[in-house]
Write an enzyme that holds these catalytic residues in place. Structure first.
Site, PDB file in Angstrom:
ATOM      1  N   THR A  69       0.803  -1.362  -0.094  1.00  0.00           N
ATOM      2  CA  THR A  69       0.003  -0.111   0.066  1.00  0.00           C
ATOM      3  C   THR A  69       0.737   1.253  -0.042  1.00  0.00           C
ATOM      4  OG1 THR A  69      -0.308  -0.277   2.315  1.00  0.00           O
ATOM      5  CG2 THR A  69      -1.988  -0.860   1.071  1.00  0.00           C
ATOM      6  N   ASP A  83       9.656   1.173   5.185  1.00  0.00           N
ATOM      7  CA  ASP A  83      10.772   0.720   6.030  1.00  0.00           C
ATOM      8  C   ASP A  83      11.463   1.717   6.609  1.00  0.00           C
ATOM      9  OD1 ASP A  83       9.574  -1.409   4.648  1.00  0.00           O
ATOM     10  OD2 ASP A  83      11.090  -1.876   3.296  1.00  0.00           O
ATOM     11  N   SER A  95      18.060  -3.817   5.167  1.00  0.00           N
ATOM     12  CA  SER A  95      18.792  -2.628   4.257  1.00  0.00           C
ATOM     13  C   SER A  95      18.358  -1.413   4.680  1.00  0.00           C
ATOM     14  CB  SER A  95      18.493  -2.747   2.769  1.00  0.00           C
ATOM     15  OG  SER A  95      17.177  -2.941   2.520  1.00  0.00           O
TER      16      SER A  95
HETATM   17  C1  GLA Z   1       8.945  -3.993   0.977  1.00  0.00           C
HETATM   18  C2  GLA Z   1       9.157  -2.435   0.704  1.00  0.00           C
HETATM   19  C3  GLA Z   1       8.178  -1.718   1.084  1.00  0.00           C
HETATM   20  C4  GLA Z   1       6.777  -1.999   0.947  1.00  0.00           C
HETATM   21  C5  GLA Z   1       6.813  -3.606   1.281  1.00  0.00           C
HETATM   22  C6  GLA Z   1       5.242  -4.112   0.757  1.00  0.00           C
HETATM   23  O1  GLA Z   1       9.202  -4.259   2.155  1.00  0.00           O
HETATM   24  O2  GLA Z   1      10.779  -2.076   0.847  1.00  0.00           O
HETATM   25  O3  GLA Z   1       8.397  -0.272   0.746  1.00  0.00           O
HETATM   26  O4  GLA Z   1       6.415  -1.718  -0.468  1.00  0.00           O
HETATM   27  O5  GLA Z   1       7.650  -4.260   0.393  1.00  0.00           O
HETATM   28  O6  GLA Z   1       4.537  -3.637   1.717  1.00  0.00           O
END
Ligand code: GLA
Length: 382
Positions: free
Chosen positions: A32, A169, A125
């Site tokens: 999302t 993240d 990361s």
């Molecule tokens: C990875 C990406 C995030 C997000 C998730 C899915 O972790 O780094 O930005 O898009 O996938 O929710």
């Protein structure tokens, strides 16, 4: 984690300071973030530590406890996207992004230690980027608020490393608080801190590592392809992002492509599930969140199609073992699942997942029982 010891071994002096940034597990709100929607991650007790000192020269030296044979050196003034390969790209990317945004950042010595597994989908990361970003922000006295560091750390990952991830993240690693989940609006970047005292409710959160590596950068087109599909669907629907779809039925009628219909249904319903989860958590009804976890997993499996057999088996076995709910977490295609359970179900759930894996002769899964930890910060001198 002992970044200070590594720093002293490598460079012969003590570091100016040590900064720590956590990994994250997303409770709900998957795929999302790059649709300008809502996410609900929490910081993990595991993370990355960076012991750092400023250098007057135009040189950054980096060592890592996890890569003892790979000492990396680069000139911050000479960085261009992709110029430093491998794990140190996440470090170089932060220097590049800060300089690119006009901040006066020069050399440094950096020693990294981590207790977060890499490639497990727990944002190792982002934790590395954020540990370096908060360190450089302090040492170079940039005065940037942590909220402002998240887009820069993301830029390191998107533009320097080349992984087209969203903002979740880095926001989680920087902005999470102990005992809270981070309710983030990925468009405005406004955040709420949602109390998440599982122990008081007699509940546990179990992270299940399938031990199947997931990758977001080159080599695995799945993530980038999902992003592109979402953008295409938003274009056809005439909205800036899928977050803006208000009438799901009308949107589904407008789209001819069955694949795009599935993607849109996932994103729209997942945003609602995040908001519903926050409502239940604020009411202290943690156990009720389980059903939303289950619905999220089914949507990710069938509509967004980013699950993997190892994730599906972990989720099904956890529920059979008595979890209130379980779902894949993170980008998918491997990585981790997360299960919400009553404290007394912790052993049966682990056993159910372990034996489901053993009967398929898969690698033995790993488990962590986690509580919400603090976001990135400077550690007090030892
Ligand atoms: C990875 C990406 C995030 C997000 C998730 C899915 O972790 O780094 O930005 O898009 O996938 O929710």
């Amino acid at each position: 984690m002992d970044a200070t010891g590594l720093f002293t071994e490598a460079y012969g002096t003590a570091p100016a300071g040590v900064w720590q940034a956590p990994g994250r597990v997303n409770l709900i709100g998957e795929h999302t973030d790059y649709n300008d929607g809502f996410v609900l991650p929490m910081a993990l007790p595991m993370g990355v530590r960076a012991a750092v000192t400023r250098l007057a020269e135009d040189r950054v030296e980096v060592v890592s406890r996890q890569r003892p044979d790979e000492r990396v050196t680069f000139a911050p003034s000479g960085l261009a996207p992709g110029s430093v390969p491998g794990w140190a790209a996440y470090v170089a990317g932060v220097f590049w992004a800060l300089r690119n945004a006009g901040h006066k950042v020069g050399g440094a010595r950096v020693a990294i230690d981590a207790d977060l597994p890499r490639g497990a989908g727990l944002s190792s990361s982002a934790a590395l980027e954020c540990a370096v970003a908060v360190a450089i922000n302090d040492l170079y006295e940039l005065g940037l608020p942590v909220d402002g560091l998240a887009p820069l750390a993301r830029e390191a990952e998107n533009a320097y490393v080349g992984a087209p991830t969203g903002i979740m993240d880095q926001s989680a690693s920087l902005r999470c608080r102990e005992g809270r989940a981070l309710y983030l609006d990925c468009r405005s970047l406004a955040a709420g801190q949602v109390p998440f005292d599982l122990a008081a409710a007699g509940m546990r959160l179990l992270v299940i590592d399938t031990r199947v590596k997931h990758r977001l950068a080159d080599g695995d087109g799945g993530y980038a392809q999902r992003r592109a599909e979402c953008e295409r669907a938003a274009g056809i629907l005439g909205v800036p992002a899928l977050r803006d779809v208000e009438d799901l039925d009308a949107a589904l009628r407008t789209l001819d492509d069955p694949v795009l219909r599935r993607r849109v249904r996932h994103v729209v319903t997942e945003n609602h599930r995040v908001n519903a989860t926050v409502g239940l958590m604020r009411a202290g009804a943690f156990a009720e969140v389980g059903a939303l976890f289950n619905a999220s997993h089914i949507s990710l499996r069938d509509d967004f199609q980013v699950s993997a057999p190892e994730l599906d088996v972990a989720v099904e076995a956890a529920i059979r073992g008595g979890a209130r709910g379980a779902r894949m977490t993170g980008g998918g295609f491997g990585g981790c699942a997360v299960a919400l359970l009553a404290a007394e179900r912790a052993d049966p759930v682990r056993e159910a997942v372990t034996s489901a894996y053993a009967s398929r002769r898969w690698k033995t899964p790993r488990f962590w029982e986690v509580t919400p930890a603090a976001g990135a910060r400077r550690l007090d001198p030892a």
